[in-house]
Write a protein that holds these residues in place. Sequence first.
Motif, short mmCIF file in Angstrom:
data_model
loop_
_atom_site.label_atom_id
_atom_site.label_comp_id
_atom_site.label_asym_id
_atom_site.label_seq_id
_atom_site.Cartn_x
_atom_site.Cartn_y
_atom_site.Cartn_z
N GLY A 87 -1.56 2.73 8.17
CA GLY A 87 -2.42 1.59 7.91
C GLY A 87 -3.68 1.91 7.15
N THR A 111 -3.36 2.86 12.16
CA THR A 111 -2.44 3.98 12.15
C THR A 111 -2.65 4.78 10.87
N GLU A 169 3.66 -6.30 9.18
CA GLU A 169 4.26 -5.05 9.67
C GLU A 169 5.77 -5.08 9.54
N THR A 210 1.86 -9.21 12.51
CA THR A 210 3.25 -8.88 12.88
C THR A 210 4.18 -9.11 11.70
N GLN A 243 6.48 -0.77 9.13
CA GLN A 243 5.64 0.22 9.80
C GLN A 243 4.47 -0.47 10.49
N SER A 244 4.00 0.17 11.54
CA SER A 244 2.88 -0.38 12.28
C SER A 244 1.58 -0.12 11.54
N LEU A 245 0.68 -1.09 11.61
CA LEU A 245 -0.61 -0.97 10.95
C LEU A 245 -1.73 -0.61 11.92
#
Length: 297
Positions: free
Chosen positions: A64, A61, A43, A40, A48-50
């Motif tokens: 990621g 993602t 990120e 968290t 950005q989300s991994l």
Amino acid sequence: MRLPDLEAWAIFASVVEHRSFSAAADAIGLSKATVSKAITRLEAHLGQSLFHRTSRRLALTEAGKPLAEHAARILGEARLAEESANDAASAPTGRVRLAAPMSFGITNVAPLLAEFLAAHPGIEIDLHLSDARVDIVAEGFDVALRIAELPDSSLRARRLCSIQAHTVAAPAYLAAHGTPTHPAQLGEHRLIGYSNVVGPWRFQRPGESDVSVRLQGQLTANSGEAVVPALVAGLGIARLPHFIIEAQLASGALVTLLDDWAPAPIGLHLLTPPSPLRPARVEALIAFLGARLRDPG
């Protein structure tokens, strides 16, 4: 300047490797909550989300995926640095994964390993023999031997020597079909191919232009040893390294031809992953193979 969160990057690499927060936590000795917080935190820093997270599945993602490769390199470099520091104070220990071509590995590499292991009782060798071209980094090899002219790549390569190759056939084949005296005449003959070598056969002779010959024949195989019975049976002409056909040449079952037209040299190379950091056990094997395989014949 803010330093990178190396712990979070290493934890991210471990989650990717183990495909699970829980499995990564167990592997690195942290709580699942600590692992989750590190991801968290990373990120949030990257914006950005991994991972795509569901109750049953964890997947990288699109953002990621390339970052996972960087994270793996960061973790790998850190592990190598620690191993190098530890190795400096002790005898080399641990496993080395070695890849080599099948025939050459059997005839020239395997006989040497007993000597190496006797001198290094703390080292284990995982030998992988295949004529297919392995992906050293993706498949986790420490060292690979390859007989080929190498394309440019990020791998660290050391040429050990040139491998002698011969154009050969059985006396019965030559008696039935004639003996070519120039490489250009090979187009009139049945040629037996080795499918892991891409492209035509190339021949050189001082003072003359190089000659290339494209393969045509009944048999192509991905193993040099696999075509020897067909050669001995008189089914065609092949070009093979000396170490595969040494016994057949000595017995007269096969004879060389076009001896004044040398095949383009084939190099025996020792390859390692891109990092300059290597554990002492890997350095020991590299030094040993480099010394023993300088002239394999």
